[in-house]
Scaffold this active site. Structure first.
Site, PDB file in Angstrom:
ATOM      1  N   PHE A 135       2.118   8.720  -1.331  1.00  0.00           N
ATOM      2  CA  PHE A 135       1.417   7.441  -1.199  1.00  0.00           C
ATOM      3  C   PHE A 135      -0.064   7.588  -1.511  1.00  0.00           C
ATOM      4  O   PHE A 135      -0.759   6.597  -1.569  1.00  0.00           O
ATOM      5  CB  PHE A 135       1.599   6.890   0.219  1.00  0.00           C
ATOM      6  CG  PHE A 135       3.056   6.732   0.605  1.00  0.00           C
ATOM      7  CD1 PHE A 135       3.939   6.113  -0.256  1.00  0.00           C
ATOM      8  CD2 PHE A 135       3.523   7.238   1.797  1.00  0.00           C
ATOM      9  CE1 PHE A 135       5.268   5.985   0.093  1.00  0.00           C
ATOM     10  CE2 PHE A 135       4.862   7.098   2.158  1.00  0.00           C
ATOM     11  CZ  PHE A 135       5.730   6.471   1.297  1.00  0.00           C
ATOM     12  N   TRP A 152       0.843  -1.204   0.000  1.00  0.00           N
ATOM     13  CA  TRP A 152       0.000   0.000   0.000  1.00  0.00           C
ATOM     14  C   TRP A 152       0.873   1.247   0.000  1.00  0.00           C
ATOM     15  O   TRP A 152       0.559   2.237  -0.653  1.00  0.00           O
ATOM     16  CB  TRP A 152      -0.909   0.003   1.224  1.00  0.00           C
ATOM     17  CG  TRP A 152      -1.801   1.214   1.306  1.00  0.00           C
ATOM     18  CD1 TRP A 152      -3.054   1.367   0.785  1.00  0.00           C
ATOM     19  CD2 TRP A 152      -1.505   2.473   1.961  1.00  0.00           C
ATOM     20  NE1 TRP A 152      -3.547   2.618   1.056  1.00  0.00           N
ATOM     21  CE2 TRP A 152      -2.616   3.318   1.778  1.00  0.00           C
ATOM     22  CE3 TRP A 152      -0.404   2.947   2.668  1.00  0.00           C
ATOM     23  CZ2 TRP A 152      -2.659   4.614   2.285  1.00  0.00           C
ATOM     24  CZ3 TRP A 152      -0.444   4.242   3.166  1.00  0.00           C
ATOM     25  CH2 TRP A 152      -1.560   5.064   2.982  1.00  0.00           C
ATOM     26  N   HIS A 153       1.980   1.188   0.734  1.00  0.00           N
ATOM     27  CA  HIS A 153       2.847   2.352   0.835  1.00  0.00           C
ATOM     28  C   HIS A 153       3.643   2.589  -0.440  1.00  0.00           C
ATOM     29  O   HIS A 153       4.002   3.740  -0.734  1.00  0.00           O
ATOM     30  CB  HIS A 153       3.800   2.199   2.022  1.00  0.00           C
ATOM     31  CG  HIS A 153       3.153   2.454   3.349  1.00  0.00           C
ATOM     32  ND1 HIS A 153       2.470   1.482   4.056  1.00  0.00           N
ATOM     33  CD2 HIS A 153       3.069   3.580   4.096  1.00  0.00           C
ATOM     34  CE1 HIS A 153       2.009   2.002   5.175  1.00  0.00           C
ATOM     35  NE2 HIS A 153       2.347   3.265   5.227  1.00  0.00           N
ATOM     36  N   GLY A 154       3.936   1.546  -1.177  1.00  0.00           N
ATOM     37  CA  GLY A 154       4.691   1.764  -2.406  1.00  0.00           C
ATOM     38  C   GLY A 154       4.936   0.479  -3.158  1.00  0.00           C
ATOM     39  O   GLY A 154       5.003  -0.601  -2.571  1.00  0.00           O
TER      40      GLY A 154
END
Length: 444
Positions: free
Chosen positions: A444, A283-285
């Site tokens: 993000f 989700w963050h990257g």
């Protein structure tokens, strides 16, 4: 729209699709039809997120696989600019859709109120991720201006600006110079900038949240608290109950618990934890480093459960005295170690920092001197940077037991106003000039 006018249609698409599908749940009694509608919504919303955030990463994996097997296939890279806030409003609409499907609350009929829920401006760019049962009733409620809430909101915003403009921006130059050029440094400086980054990202993100929550209070809207002094946690599990709370609870409610949570055997429980944190990393990257970061946090919690397992579900017992201090320091160390992968530009950069962080430690004098030279700071500048960090630590520690803002606000006028003035002067005097004020989590 100021970034790219076309991207407003992505927000509009997410809003319309989730609104119509949620309304459709109430127009049919067929469980099969509801499930199909829910699946369509999940695929539509996550499909956009995948296209803009993960498709190139997926192509890179395919290219690496084809090259390793000498297959003459090369997939293109789109290099699409990531729409600001897409991860946050996608998860907010997904959570709403799932809640309505489960019957937690009825679908919102008024499209205007629902649009406001998705795009309420303080939280649109970087959260906190809202829930329909908490926010929608507040938007419908007729409110008079509440001066006490507005006052509290302004003070909370001031705390947020202190975290961002003073602490985070003071540290960002040193952090970026090392992490963006890891081959030019060696030794203790890696450890120092990792700790700096841990403080920077906390102040940057929690500072944004404080400002967002404070702005919401000006309108009489209470947003979710997203941070609770996370670096004073005594376990990684406790850390995640204090860090990015709206995201960690989202994954708990919509991924971890539906997979069985901790109501299954130990192996399955460990698997559930690992899957949840790997997804959190993604989700963050889109990258191997984010996967490793998420995997490390999953591994930390699996080990904690194995070492401190309690049959009655009490979890990790809180230690006292020296053991309490040791658990706090160990937790901070483990979190910082994972931050290396989160911030590093590549796995190779992260590995260099880890493997060479103790270089020359046998010669302590040279070890320290090299770090000072690499940081290119005078001792005066080091003290200058340390003062705001110490003030932040005092504030966070005090916040564990009391609401500091309310406590100061309840003091006599000749006590609280000098504190307010001094605090604003600290922000003005210590704010780092010439540093980008963009918030870290915007990416993000």
């Amino acid at each position: 729209m100021s970034l790219d006018v076309r991207y407003v249609f992505l927000l509009l698409f997410s809003t319309v699709v989730s609104y119509l599908l949620a309304r459709s749940f109430g127009s049919t009694k067929s469980l099969y039809t509801k499930r199909v509608a829910l699946l369509a919504g999940i695929l539509s919303l996550t499909g956009i997120l995948f296209l803009y955030k993960y498709l190139d990463f997926f192509f890179e994996i395919i290219n690496a696989a084809t090259q390793s097997f000498s297959i003459p296939i090369q997939t293109p890279t789109l290099k699409l600019m990531l729409p600001v806030g897409i991860s946050f409003y996608t998860f907010q609409t997904l959570g709403y859709l799932i809640d309505v499907y489960k019957g937690k609350y009825p679908a919102e009929k008024h499209f205007g109120y629902y649009s406001l829920f998705v795009s309420f401006f303080p939280q649109l760019l970087s959260g906190p991720i809202g829930r329909g049962d908490k926010l929608l009733p507040q938007f419908k409620k007729v409110r008079l201006f509440d001066s006490s809430k507005a006052s509290y909101g302004l003070k909370l915003m001031a705390v947020g600006y202190f975290k961002k403009l003073v602490v985070a921006n003071l540290l960002v130059s040193s952090v970026d110079s090392v992490f963006d050029n890891v081959n030019s440094y060696i030794g203790l400086v890696y450890i120092i900038v990792t700790i700096m980054f841990a403080i920077q990202i906390y102040c940057d993100f929690s500072g944004y949240t404080d400002i967002a929550v404070g702005v919401g209070m000006l309108f009489g809207i209470e947003l979710t608290q997203n941070f609770k002094s996370p670096y004073f946690s005594h376990s990684v599990k406790e850390f995640w109950s204090r860090w990015h709370i709206s995201l960690s609870t989202w994954f708990r409610d919509y991924l971890y618990i539906p997979m069985g949570g901790n109501r299954v055997g130990r192996f399955r429980h460990a698997l559930n934890l690992m899957i949840t944190f790997l997804v959190s990393g993604l989700w963050h990257g889109a990258g191997l480093t984010f996967l490793v970061w998420g995997g490390l946090h999953g591994l930390y919690q699996i080990i904690e459960n194995l070492l401190f397992y309690r049959k009655k579900g009490k979890g990790i017992a809180r230690r006292k005295g020296i053991l309490s201090f040791f658990s706090l320091v160990l937790t901070f160390f483990l979190v910082c170690f994972a931050w290396i992968f989160f911030r590093a530009g590549s796995f190779a950069d992260a590995w260099r920092m880890i493997s060479l962080s103790l270089f020359q430690i046998n010669d302590l004098n040279e070890y320290l001197k090299t770090a000072v030279i690499c940081l290119d700071m005078t001792y005066t500048h080091m003290v200058y940077i340390s003062i705001p960090v110490i003030l932040l630590g005092i504030y966070d520690y005090a916040s564990l037991k009391t609401d500091v803002i309310s406590y100061i606000s309840s003091r006599k006028i000749w006590v609280r106003y000098p504190v307010y003035i001094l605090f604003l002067l600290v922000i003005l005097l210590f704010s780092e000039k010439g540093v980008s004020t963009e918030f870290y989590y915007f990416q993000f």
